[in-house]
Write a protein that holds these residues in place. Structure first.
Motif, mmCIF file in Angstrom:
data_model
loop_
_atom_site.group_PDB
_atom_site.id
_atom_site.type_symbol
_atom_site.label_atom_id
_atom_site.label_comp_id
_atom_site.label_asym_id
_atom_site.label_seq_id
_atom_site.Cartn_x
_atom_site.Cartn_y
_atom_site.Cartn_z
ATOM 1 N N PHE A 95 -4.243 7.798 -0.329
ATOM 2 C CA PHE A 95 -3.271 6.748 -0.023
ATOM 3 C C PHE A 95 -2.337 7.217 1.092
ATOM 4 O O PHE A 95 -1.633 8.230 0.931
ATOM 5 N N VAL A 105 -6.094 3.354 3.017
ATOM 6 C CA VAL A 105 -6.567 3.912 1.744
ATOM 7 C C VAL A 105 -8.014 4.339 1.934
ATOM 8 O O VAL A 105 -8.701 3.879 2.853
ATOM 9 N N TRP A 145 -11.532 6.447 -0.402
ATOM 10 C CA TRP A 145 -11.990 7.008 -1.680
ATOM 11 C C TRP A 145 -13.308 7.732 -1.499
ATOM 12 O O TRP A 145 -14.077 7.471 -0.578
ATOM 13 N N ALA A 159 1.615 4.070 -2.986
ATOM 14 C CA ALA A 159 1.511 5.516 -2.764
ATOM 15 C C ALA A 159 2.771 6.227 -3.233
ATOM 16 O O ALA A 159 2.710 7.285 -3.874
ATOM 17 N N ASP A 209 0.841 -1.203 0.000
ATOM 18 C CA ASP A 209 0.000 0.000 0.000
ATOM 19 C C ASP A 209 0.874 1.249 0.000
ATOM 20 O O ASP A 209 0.623 2.203 -0.743
#
Length: 241
Positions: A239, A155, A157, A80, A76
């Motif tokens: 991120f 993370v 969104w 990023a 992850d």
């Protein structure tokens, strides 16, 4: 800077050792769903699915931000770092360089598109021990970086997709408010650049507006530039690194 003239596609591999676990998802600003059949609020879910973190999004609820708090993968952060290095422009409220330790984590906020590894099927992106996906970056969509506290997700969104942005009735002020309200809850003010700490609110608002305006500019981009980009799988993602 906000005019998109090209799109860059990155084929990324995120390695893991997970065996089909549930993703720890938490929703911000939940309201009753206006359209239970809509799939846009889960536009970024294929990333979690491909890395064997099964996401569950209730159809009966709408929300402003979906946050994932686990399981954590080293990939992850590496993802990023890669998206940061490939961004055409980065607007930062702190030192964005991942090789420099500022004492806290940072979050990259960027507009991206995602597509399956091959064949248009998301199952092709879910491999044993690795997630294989295509990430699409637009040169007219700047990214932003802010220092964050320990409440920041791995993370996250926003459920607004490029398909929604192209809708004539879309309200950009609403999107800007959702993003700023979320970032205001996780920003580490003391770790912002010295000249920003005393006036972080307008700085945060202006920087977020650049990200939103970059996305709005995609409504006027020639179709050939966005070839291969799925408007229902493109939006603003966060991120941590």
């Amino acid at each position: 800077m906000l005019r998109t003239t090209s799109m860059r596609t990155l084929q990324c591999v995120v390695k893991h050792k997970l065996m089909d676990v549930d993703a720890d998802l938490r929703l911000v600003r939940v309201t009753p769903s206006q359209n239970p059949l809509s799939c846009e609020k889960g536009w970024f879910c294929p990333y979690l699915f491909a890395s064997s973190r099964t996401p569950i999004i209730p159809r009966s609820q709408d929300f402003a931000i979906a946050q994932c708090f686990g399981p954590f993968l080293a990939g992850d952060y590496q993802l990023a770092h890669k998206l940061l290095s490939e961004s055409a422009a980065v607007l930062s409220l702190c030192n964005p360089d991942p090789t420099v330790n500022i004492g806290v984590n940072r979050i990259l906020v960027t507009f991206i598109g995602i597509t399956p590894y091959r064949g248009g099927m998301w199952s092709s992106s879910r491999r044993p021990g690795a997630a294989l996906m295509n990430f699409h970056l637009l040169n007219g969509c700047p990214s932003m970086v802010i220092p964050v506290n320990n409440m920041a997700p791995i993370v996250a969104w926003n459920p607004t997709t490029l398909a929604s942005i192209k809708n004539p009735g879309f309200n950009p002020e609403w999107l800007h408010e959702q993003i700023c309200e979320f970032l205001d809850t996780i920003i580490s003010i003391k770790d912002c650049a010295p000249g920003i700490r005393a006036n972080y609110v307008p700085a945060l608002g202006r920087t977020a507006s650049m990200v939103v305006n970059g996305a709005l500019g995609l409504r006027n981009v020639q179709p050939g530039i966005l070839k291969g980009l799925d408007p229902e799988r493109a939006g603003i993602a966060f991120f941590r690194y």
